[in-house]
Write a protein that holds these residues in place. Structure first.
Motif, short mmCIF file in Angstrom:
data_model
loop_
_atom_site.label_atom_id
_atom_site.label_comp_id
_atom_site.label_asym_id
_atom_site.label_seq_id
_atom_site.Cartn_x
_atom_site.Cartn_y
_atom_site.Cartn_z
N CYS A 1 36.43 49.40 38.31
CA CYS A 1 37.69 49.27 39.06
C CYS A 1 37.89 50.51 39.91
O CYS A 1 37.91 51.61 39.40
N SER A 2 38.04 50.33 41.21
CA SER A 2 38.28 51.48 42.08
C SER A 2 39.66 52.06 41.79
O SER A 2 39.85 53.27 41.84
N VAL B 1 36.59 40.51 38.37
CA VAL B 1 36.56 40.01 39.75
C VAL B 1 36.91 41.11 40.73
O VAL B 1 36.34 41.18 41.81
N GLY B 2 37.85 41.97 40.36
CA GLY B 2 38.20 43.06 41.24
C GLY B 2 39.67 43.41 41.17
O GLY B 2 40.42 42.91 40.34
N SER B 3 40.06 44.25 42.10
CA SER B 3 41.44 44.68 42.23
C SER B 3 42.06 43.96 43.41
O SER B 3 41.54 42.94 43.86
N THR B 4 43.12 44.48 43.94
CA THR B 4 43.87 43.80 45.00
C THR B 4 43.00 43.42 46.19
O THR B 4 43.01 42.26 46.61
N ASN B 5 42.25 44.35 46.73
CA ASN B 5 41.45 44.07 47.92
C ASN B 5 40.42 42.97 47.69
O ASN B 5 40.26 42.06 48.50
N GLN B 6 39.73 43.04 46.57
CA GLN B 6 38.71 42.04 46.27
C GLN B 6 39.34 40.66 46.04
O GLN B 6 38.83 39.65 46.53
N VAL B 7 40.45 40.63 45.32
CA VAL B 7 41.12 39.35 45.04
C VAL B 7 41.64 38.73 46.32
O VAL B 7 41.48 37.53 46.56
N SER C 1 40.54 39.26 49.36
CA SER C 1 39.38 38.83 50.16
C SER C 1 38.83 37.49 49.65
O SER C 1 38.51 36.61 50.45
N LEU C 2 38.74 37.36 48.33
CA LEU C 2 38.29 36.10 47.75
C LEU C 2 39.26 34.96 48.10
O LEU C 2 38.84 33.84 48.39
#
Length: 100
Positions: free
Chosen positions: A61-62, A75-81, A83-84
């Protein structure tokens, strides 16, 4: 680390959050709008929150929160979610977990 991985796999969609985080709130609202009821762990309210935060960072997690897991997979944090979501991939990932 063990607690985070255990909690992340106990339910289909899991969000590690902080109760005062506006980005966490945005991600939680997104899932509600997509008709998914995630299990949310507010790590700032957990006595082991600091350790959980460190474990989330070590998992990739960044930023420690929000940290979203789908099917036990990070899956990721805010940016990745987001983007998905914009690419349509998030809808495919959560399809099996949508409320009726």
């Amino acid at each position: 680390m063990e607690k985070v991985t255990r909690l992340a796999s106990e339910k289909e969609v899991v969000i590690f959050s902080k109760s005062s985080c506006c980005l966490c709130h945005s991600v939680k609202v997104l899932f509600q709008q997509l008709l998914v009821k995630p299990k949310v762990y507010e790590i700032d309210l957990d006595p082991e929150g600091r350790e959980m935060e460190k474990a989330l960072v070590s998992l990739g997690c960044s930023t420690p929160v929000p940290a979203v897991f789908i099917g036990g997979i990070f899956v990721g944090s805010t940016n990745q979610v987001m983007s998905l979501h914009l690419s349509g991939t998030l809808t495919q990932l959560i399809q099996p977990y949508k409320l009726a």
